[in-house]
Motif scaffolding. Structure first.
Motif: not given
Length: 372
Positions: A28-39, A274-277, A296-303, A319-323
């Motif tokens: 959530a932090l990675a996506a929101a800080r990049a400008g996405l609308r995150v719930v 996608m799934l994470t954690g 790191r995995h959650g952040e990679a997906i958000g970015q 990215v979810a798969l490869e990271s």
């Protein structure tokens, strides 16, 4: 309005994340800080209640993730691991410059929730995820709205995984942890780890000081269809004299839950979800580095979601798969420990180079280790 912006306007959110623990918060932090609308949907009203994690943070997480901004009062630094054989003979292990942080986990999770809100995330506490349906270009979550991407960070029994037909976590440990507020431990601060096939088949027991007291836990291999609860009271009865835990000490809180130990799930993503954690199985099955790998995995997906939606970058599903970390060496150790755990070899090998090498891989992530 560009075509991409027009398409996005048809959705209530760019990303909906189920679960506000470490992986979900990182995403959530990675996506929101990049400008996405995150719930973010979190079923608990208080993110610091009903916790399952031990909250032990390795150095990499403390220095390389957003957790480095957390208040110092959330952490207690530990620079030594003391490893105990079944007879309670022990070996002190250190790695120059390496450390762990035990945490005031309820306080840390509440701080993390506040960080989400501060960075523009629409955090909906007390909101359970009950399901979702595919819609044109995304997912519709009843009662919440439409989203381009859906991310399941909702634990080992992930409802997102069930809803979207993704992989399920199949291999678990089961752990119980007590917290004793106000207690301290004698001698240098250490993460005390106990090996015992009788008390902890397939895993270990542990005791450590944290910012508010002492935490003590026990985990064992979870056998589906067979109820087997860790005997944490028996474990504490055996070790309390070593660590000067009073006989009448009563835990102020108890945590319990399943811990994934089989590596990433077989199907971690499909278009738009996608799934994470823990839901993805991307936590280390042998060491205390689970928070770091999940973050790191959650952040990679958000970015990746932000990069794809805003700039046409790589698909986040890829990215979810490869990271997703594979933990091949640690899973091999896990397999051996499951099948070849006997107390007597550990007693014999306690002070030998092979055991110290294994400890280096498990606790200090291949850094040089010094035995005392």
């Amino acid at each position: 309005m560009t075509d991409r912006a027009a398409a996005g306007a048809a959705f209530d959110a760019d990303v909906m994340i189920v679960g506000a623990s470490f992986a979900g918060a990182a995403c959530a932090l990675a996506a929101a800080r990049a400008g996405l609308r995150v719930v973010v949907l979190e079923r608990k009203v208080d993110p610091g209640e009903k916790l399952h994690t031990t909250g032990i943070v390795v150095r990499e997480a403390a220095e390389q993730t957003w957790l480095r901004h957390a208040p110092a009062e959330c952490f207690h630094r530990v620079e030594q691991v003391r490893l105990y054989a079944p007879s309670l003979r022990s070996l002190a292990l250190r790695a120059p410059g390496y450390y762990f942080l035990t945490t005031d986990t309820p306080r840390l999770m509440r701080w993390l929730a506040a960080e989400l809100v501060c960075h523009g995330v629409d955090l909906r506490l007390g909101t359970a995820f009950t399901g979702a349906q595919l819609c044109q270009g995304g997912w519709h979550v009843p009662g919440i709205g439409r989203t381009r991407y859906l991310v399941g960070a909702d634990g080992v029994r992930s409802r997102v995984a069930v809803t979207a037909g993704l992989g399920r976590v199949r291999d678990f440990l089961y752990g119980i942890e007590y917290e004793f507020p106000g207690l301290t431990l004698p001698g240098p601060d250490a993460l005390h780890c106990f090996v015992s096939k009788r008390l902890a088949p397939g895993y270990i027991g542990w005791v450590a000081r944290n910012p508010t007291g002492v935490q003590a836990g026990l985990a064992l291999r979870h056998a589906p269809g067979r109820t087997c609860t860790p005997d944490i009271d028996g474990f504490l009865q055996r070790v309390r004299h070593l660590l000067q835990i009073p006989d009448d000490a009563a835990p102020g809180a108890t945590r319990a839950g399943l811990i994934p130990c089989g590596g990433p799930v077989a199907r971690i993503a499909r278009p738009g979800v996608m799934l994470t954690g823990d839901a993805a199985g991307v936590v280390s099955p042998v060491t205390a580095g689970g928070i770091y790998s999940a973050w790191r995995h959650g952040e990679a997906i958000g970015q990746a979601m932000a990069g794809h939606l805003l700039h046409g970058g790589v698909a986040p599903e890829r990215v979810a798969l490869e990271s997703a970390p594979r933990f091949l060496t640690k899973r091999a150790l896990r397999w051996l420990f499951d099948r070849l755990q006997f107390d007597w070899p550990f007693e014999v090998l306690l002070h030998t180079p092979p055991l110290r090498l294994a400890a280096e891989r498990v606790y200090f992530h291949r850094r040089g280790v010094r035995a005392c």
